[in-house]
Design an enzyme around this catalytic site. Structure first.
Site, short mmCIF file in Angstrom:
data_model
loop_
_atom_site.label_atom_id
_atom_site.label_comp_id
_atom_site.label_asym_id
_atom_site.label_seq_id
_atom_site.Cartn_x
_atom_site.Cartn_y
_atom_site.Cartn_z
N TYR A 158 -0.18 -2.44 5.27
CA TYR A 158 -1.15 -1.75 5.08
C TYR A 158 -2.20 -1.81 6.47
CZ TYR A 158 -5.54 0.75 4.32
OH TYR A 158 -6.83 1.70 4.55
N ASP A 253 -1.31 -7.79 12.68
CA ASP A 253 -2.34 -7.18 12.10
C ASP A 253 -2.91 -8.17 11.31
OD1 ASP A 253 -4.68 -5.94 10.87
OD2 ASP A 253 -3.34 -4.27 9.96
N LYS A 281 -12.37 -7.68 8.34
CA LYS A 281 -12.89 -8.67 7.09
C LYS A 281 -13.84 -9.84 7.53
CE LYS A 281 -9.88 -6.06 4.14
NZ LYS A 281 -8.39 -5.61 4.48
C1 LIG Z 1 -8.04 -4.07 5.49
C2 LIG Z 1 -7.30 -3.88 6.35
C3 LIG Z 1 -7.11 -3.12 7.21
C4 LIG Z 1 -8.29 -1.92 7.48
O1 LIG Z 1 -9.55 -2.45 7.60
P1 LIG Z 1 -10.71 -1.60 7.16
O2 LIG Z 1 -12.08 -2.59 7.49
O3 LIG Z 1 -10.61 -1.51 5.75
O4 LIG Z 1 -10.74 -0.44 7.98
C5 LIG Z 1 -6.37 -2.98 8.22
N1 LIG Z 1 -5.26 -3.94 8.35
C6 LIG Z 1 -5.09 -4.76 7.17
C7 LIG Z 1 -4.12 -5.91 7.27
C8 LIG Z 1 -6.35 -4.87 6.23
O5 LIG Z 1 -6.06 -5.71 5.33
#
Ligand SMILES: *Cc1c(COP(=O)(O)O)cnc(C)c1O
Length: 443
Positions: A158, A253, A281
């Site tokens: 994701y 990511d 995060k």
């Molecule tokens: C949570 C997450 C996102 C999205 O971040 P948001 O602050 O919710 O937009 C993107 N990539 C990864 C791997 C994530 O865990």
């Protein structure tokens, strides 16, 4: 032992959650599904979502004053737990000086220095306001830098709700993606290639066919948004090699794994050097911060230095920077991650030992201070399609745990997080709740 799928979700009348239920009825008149982010809606676990009003340490309290040990931790950001004094003081002190200026502030320099002085993979960073925004901006950078259109992603990873990332695999092994959300034109989805995780053959085949068109390969080096799909190191090393071979950028990511499995995230832990990294995060200490970074020559493409445009009214917001500085200062202290991992291991192993002794078809999978509940009876799940799509057992366990004062993210695909505030004592209490809950659903 397979748990009986006929377990009955009784109404647990002993626990009063009527305030949450009432608030949810009102919220449904304001927001689609009653929420401002879909997974909060409890769709996969039934019942009304629980409205929280307060957090302190590893505990949260709902609107009916029920107390829970929290393993959701705001979906990852709160690695120090709720209401940590340094974060609280950092935020309050910044706020006294004003919420936002739209000019540079010294706090941006401080957070950047905390990160860049320790990080061997990136020379420069740009702060944004969410993980999604970081990924969206960094994908533009990868395309701008390489002059290529296509992006390779992996099924089960994701990357936020960026148009081109809301894509699932089409049929066949090497294929263009098809959009997995309404509102995403197939033309966008077609620029995304989707491959299974942990499959070196598929990777080779894909790059041999269209490597010269691929701007970047984006991956969660520790995929943790669709179960916890721990990859072979050799797969990530091969991915690094192939990207270099074909002039594509390797994009990690690290929105979840960054500052979670170690200060420099999965890149450092797994010893694979990416070209672009995104963070989110934990970086914001519970306030909205995302970031992307790369080596100097790549970051030189970003405006105002270069032609790739990216901006933000509240980017580098001083209050959010202060929260990030306070949190990452704690994370950077010697032994922080070793201690996190040690407590997590003890917790997970005690529950796994109970499950194994009783022959329950259940196992907790863990890395760093992340854990995931696997009901498949398979220890090593590495691909999205290996997860049992029947989430009934998670739903039962979730309900049993709630009634024993343990809160998990309300979906079986989500991982749990352990914070610094989850002391050995609280983890022992939580482990007992897990074991008793497992007994309740498997007996
Ligand atoms: C949570 C997450 C996102 C999205 O971040 P948001 O602050 O919710 O937009 C993107 N990539 C990864 C791997 C994530 O865990």
């Amino acid at each position: 032992m397979r748990a009986t799928r006929s377990y009955i979700m009784e109404s647990k009348t002993a626990i009063n959650r009527t305030s949450s239920e009432k608030l949810f009825e009102v919220a449904k008149t304001y927001f689609p599904g009653g929420v401002n982010s879909p997974v909060r809606a409890f769709k996969s676990v039934e019942g009304a979502p629980i409205f929280m009003k307060k957090g302190d340490g590893c505990h949260i309290w709902d609107e009916d004053d029920n107390q829970y040990i929290d393993f959701c931790c705001s979906w990852g950001p709160l690695i120090l737990g709720h209401n940590h004094p340094s974060v609280y003081n950092g935020v309050m002190n910044a706020m006294k000086n004003g919420a936002s200026f739209g000019t540079p502030t010294v706090l941006e320099n401080e957070l950047a220095d905390l990160i860049l002085s320790r990080n061997p993979f990136i020379d420069k960073i740009r702060f944004v306001s969410s993980g999604t925004e970081a990924v969206m901006s960094a994908l533009r950078l990868a395309r701008g830098y390489t002059g290529r259109k296509k992006v390779l992603k992996f099924e089960g990873c994701y990357h936020g709700h960026v148009d081109s990332m809301l894509v699932k695999a089409g049929s066949g092994l090497v294929t263009f993606g098809t959009s997995s959300s309404a509102g995403v034109p197939e033309e966008y989805a077609n620029e995304t290639i989707v491959l299974p995780l942990n499959d070196i053959d598929a990777l080779r085949e894909c790059f041999e066919k269209q490597g010269s068109e691929i701007a970047c390969a984006i991956i969660e080096p520790i995929p943790a948004n669709n179960g916890l799909l721990l990859q072979e190191k050799s797969f990530l090393k091969e991915l690094r090699k192939i990207c270099s071979e074909f002039g594509s950028l390797l994009f990690f990511d690290e929105v979840i794994s960054g500052f979670r499995v170690g200060f420099n995230g999965a890149s450092e832990l797994l010893e694979v050097a990416p070209d672009i990294i995104t963070y989110g995060k934990i970086i914001g200490g519970g306030l909205p911060v995302g970031a992307y970074g790369a080596k100097k020559e790549i970051m030189a493409q970003i405006s105002p230095d270069g032609p790739v445009y990216q901006a933000g009214t509240l980017s580098g917001n001083p209050v959010a920077m202060a929260a990030g500085i306070a949190q990452l200062t704690e994370c950077a202290k010697p032994g922080f991650y070793e201690d996190q991992e040690k407590r997590t291991k003890t917790f997970v192993e005690s529950i796994n030992a109970h499950a194994s002794k009783n022959e329950y078809d259940f196992e907790m999978i863990t890395i760093g201070s992340i854990f995931w509940l696997s009901f498949a009876g398979k220890k090593r799940i590495q691909k999205a399609d290996q997860i049992d799509p029947n989430m009934d057992l998670f739903k039962y366990l979730f309900a049993e745990l709630l009634d024993r004062g343990v809160y998990l993210g309300p979906s079986g695909y989500e991982v749990g997080f352990i914070s610094q505030a989850h002391t050995t004592t609280y983890l022992e209490i939580a482990a007992k709740a897990f074991c008793d809950s497992l007994d309740a659903i498997y007996k």
